[in-house]
Design a protein around this motif. Sequence first.
Motif, PDB file in Angstrom:
ATOM      1  N   THR A 102      31.915  -3.165  14.326  1.00 15.56           N
ATOM      2  CA  THR A 102      32.223  -4.513  14.819  1.00 15.56           C
ATOM      3  C   THR A 102      32.932  -4.490  16.161  1.00 15.56           C
ATOM      4  OG1 THR A 102      32.368  -5.333  12.553  1.00 15.56           O
ATOM      5  CG2 THR A 102      33.381  -6.685  14.273  1.00 15.56           C
ATOM      6  N   TRP A 103      34.034  -3.739  16.217  1.00 16.24           N
ATOM      7  CA  TRP A 103      34.840  -3.770  17.442  1.00 16.24           C
ATOM      8  C   TRP A 103      34.101  -3.157  18.635  1.00 16.24           C
ATOM      9  CZ3 TRP A 103      38.399  -6.933  18.547  1.00 16.24           C
ATOM     10  CH2 TRP A 103      39.230  -6.726  19.653  1.00 16.24           C
TER      11      TRP A 103
ATOM     12  N   ARG B 174      31.742   3.338  21.017  1.00 13.58           N
ATOM     13  CA  ARG B 174      31.795   4.177  19.820  1.00 13.58           C
ATOM     14  C   ARG B 174      32.270   5.580  20.140  1.00 13.58           C
ATOM     15  NH1 ARG B 174      26.114   2.280  16.934  1.00 13.58           N
ATOM     16  NH2 ARG B 174      26.920   0.324  16.027  1.00 13.58           N
ATOM     17  N   SER B 175      31.822   6.108  21.291  1.00 14.18           N
ATOM     18  CA  SER B 175      32.264   7.445  21.686  1.00 14.18           C
ATOM     19  C   SER B 175      33.776   7.480  21.899  1.00 14.18           C
ATOM     20  CB  SER B 175      31.534   7.863  22.966  1.00 14.18           C
ATOM     21  OG  SER B 175      31.994   9.112  23.420  1.00 14.18           O
ATOM     22  N   GLU B 176      34.298   6.436  22.589  1.00 10.14           N
ATOM     23  CA  GLU B 176      35.747   6.385  22.831  1.00 10.14           C
ATOM     24  C   GLU B 176      36.516   6.232  21.514  1.00 10.14           C
ATOM     25  OE1 GLU B 176      37.398   6.846  25.479  1.00 10.14           O
ATOM     26  OE2 GLU B 176      35.960   6.672  27.111  1.00 10.14           O
TER      27      GLU B 176
ATOM     28  N   ASN C 225      41.679 -11.000  17.323  1.00  9.60           N
ATOM     29  CA  ASN C 225      41.032 -12.305  17.172  1.00  9.60           C
ATOM     30  C   ASN C 225      40.287 -12.716  18.446  1.00  9.60           C
ATOM     31  OD1 ASN C 225      41.351 -13.492  14.517  1.00  9.60           O
ATOM     32  ND2 ASN C 225      43.565 -13.390  14.886  1.00  9.60           N
ATOM     33  N   LYS C 226      40.854 -12.392  19.599  1.00 12.24           N
ATOM     34  CA  LYS C 226      40.187 -12.723  20.861  1.00 12.24           C
ATOM     35  C   LYS C 226      38.850 -12.003  20.982  1.00 12.24           C
ATOM     36  CE  LYS C 226      40.827 -12.565  25.891  1.00 12.24           C
ATOM     37  NZ  LYS C 226      41.727 -12.163  27.000  1.00 12.24           N
ATOM     38  N   GLY C 227      38.831 -10.716  20.647  1.00  8.44           N
ATOM     39  CA  GLY C 227      37.583  -9.966  20.699  1.00  8.44           C
ATOM     40  C   GLY C 227      36.574 -10.452  19.673  1.00  8.44           C
ATOM     41  N   LEU C 228      37.040 -10.790  18.474  1.00 15.40           N
ATOM     42  CA  LEU C 228      36.134 -11.264  17.431  1.00 15.40           C
ATOM     43  C   LEU C 228      35.566 -12.639  17.771  1.00 15.40           C
ATOM     44  CD1 LEU C 228      38.079 -10.072  14.250  1.00 15.40           C
ATOM     45  CD2 LEU C 228      36.081  -9.024  15.330  1.00 15.40           C
ATOM     46  N   ASP C 229      36.348 -13.458  18.495  1.00 16.62           N
ATOM     47  CA  ASP C 229      35.826 -14.743  18.947  1.00 16.62           C
ATOM     48  C   ASP C 229      34.657 -14.541  19.916  1.00 16.62           C
ATOM     49  OD1 ASP C 229      37.656 -16.125  17.446  1.00 16.62           O
ATOM     50  OD2 ASP C 229      39.079 -16.427  19.105  1.00 16.62           O
TER      51      ASP C 229
END
Length: 737
Positions: free
Chosen positions: A522-523, A500-502, A577-581
């Motif tokens: 989310t991310w 979140r800081s980044e 999509n890769k991160g959300l998976d």
Amino acid sequence: MDAVRDLADRVNRSAGRGDPPLGSRAALLDECSGLIHERINDVIAQALSRVTEDLTSEALRAKRYDHKLALLEAVMLVRENRLELEERFRESFAAVYRRLLNAEGGDSPTTAHSSPDELSLVSEAQVADQLQRERLINSARASLDPQQVLGVRARLAALIDRDWFDETEHPVSPEAIVEALRLMLRDVSPRPEIQSALLGALGPYVARNLDGIYRSINDLLKSNHILPQIKQPFVSDGPTNRGGSDSSQGAPQPAVTESANSAVDASGIDPSWTAASIDRLQNALASAFSGRPGGLTQMAQILSNPAMLETERLPMQPVWAPLVDSLTALQKAAASQSDDASFPALTQQVRDQGAPIDLITVEIVGMVFDYIYNDRRLPDTIKQQLLRLQVVAVKAALLDRGFFARRHHPLRRLIDRISDVGADPDFDSASGSPMLTGFDQLLAEVIRTFQSDLQVFEDAIEKVDAIEREALARKADLHADTATVAARQEVEQLAVMDARSEIEQRLNKNVPSFVRDFLLDTWSGAMARARAEQGDTSDWGLALKSAEYLIWSVLPKRRDDIPRLASILPGLIRGLNKGLDLIEFEPQTRAQFFDALMKTHTREIGDAKQRATQDEPDPLQVSISISPDGTVHFVPNEKLQSAALPENDQIDALLDGLKRGNRIEIAAEGESRVFKLAWVSPARTLFILSRHPDDSMTLQGSELASMLHRGLARVLSQASTLDLAITSVTAESFAAA
């Protein structure tokens, strides 16, 4: 053995000069050495219990991978071999201490400096090792009071009738302790980088505690007439001698204040003070023996005050030998008993055969054990075991009139160790449990075998340590899974905060709210999961690059940005999509997000074309840009980058000082229960409290701080049971006097 005989000869020679006699000086040397070893070993044991947290925190901050790996391996070494490390240090320090105490001078605890010719053969690792040792030694010495250092150097030397110790060569010097640490680490790990990491972590604990150890040494020796007064050191024009010795040292030497310079006589005792002490003792003894109010408390204060027992002129006659024989017979009878039924018989025996001071001693021992019986910290089963020691305690106090004044008396330390282990809320102290069975057998042996040799208690302390180790081994795996989950949870929380800081540094007012919320809520979780599961900074970096591409894709654009947007979109969608998976993001919400993102891109492309046809100015420059080859670039905003998240000082203050092993009382639903702080996460954001048999709770730091603030939790004192008992006895009100 030659060194020991030589040391005894020195002490024997001192007896002919009016110094304390051989027996008392030898006993004092034993007591002083015991104090030194106990205090320093305790410092290292406490340091080893905390150092894994320090090293883990340092590893999280480390930039170089090899340094990070060395720190983490050091953590594992301590966790797996802590008890061995403590034992290795005890052995190493004992060896260094004996060598320096018996040396005639010139024996340094560290290797002598190399000559210029030899320096060319020294490796960089050796140079680094030498520099680290010097830093640790200098840091420890900077924390010391020079007067305390001077006192230790002079008094330890006077105690063994030798010239004063050099600053770097006395047996409690920073050099000696650092050398003992190096020997300990060399025995458990051959790798220099691991040794260096642990030595650097342990050094600050030595620096913080060494001055207090010096003060204790000086207090003990001064209270026993070893150089009660020392003048400022002076520099001699030539060799200086003390007591006719043939020392050739010309270094500054402490000057002892002799009787010609003060009101202190040849024995080191102020005659007027002694007379006042005798008078006070006689009055208190008469008051106590006659049953006058306050008399017993006054006697307890005298017997527990080392300053009142400094001189043999006090009328404290030794206990009558037949009384000791009678107490020994009572001991044998009590060895098979599980309670204190023999105490009334003991009191009658002392009344029949003892002197007034003996009966007063029995009364005070009884008061001390009454306090132990009412100590809420102790389970009833442990109290019953301790009460069995009353006959032994009376006998020990009669044989040694300084029993109440000597905090480090072996029997007092034995009672304290049993109390500490027995009160551990994480151990099973029920009747028939392995721990209680061990205590029962141990105390039966102590009661059966104690005659006058205090080594019986020293051996028993070692057996209590073994009982504790066995209890710890039985609990070793109980909270392992909980701690593992909690540690992972903390790592993810810290990673989310970092993510979140980044991300916040890269956001600006032109980023649509749905993208902002997606990235922060989310991310950031996807980035944290990548760090926790993959343990690879490249995955973290790729996820952060995806965030930068996403932010750039929704910012206002020029017409020539349109082809670049089209070229990065496939890779951007795949990366998201890769991160959300990875976090199993809900499919419907994912579809809604990508639908909103597509509409935003369409609108931005249209706005860019319209801006070009109407000759509108280019959008303001932003911190994220795309190069012609499609590479994203982020230029940090210095103002944002330097801003630190505010810390909750109140939470930090409430949690400061909490460490593993603390006993914490929790109040809930009208009752209070005592837990042990079983685990503290490396960043001190999660705390696991445990209680036998399987009661445990995992608390956020903010939750525990809130409970402490509201009085729903409190840290229990871990002060010595005997110290508290004796303090209670001596602090009883004089109102009735």
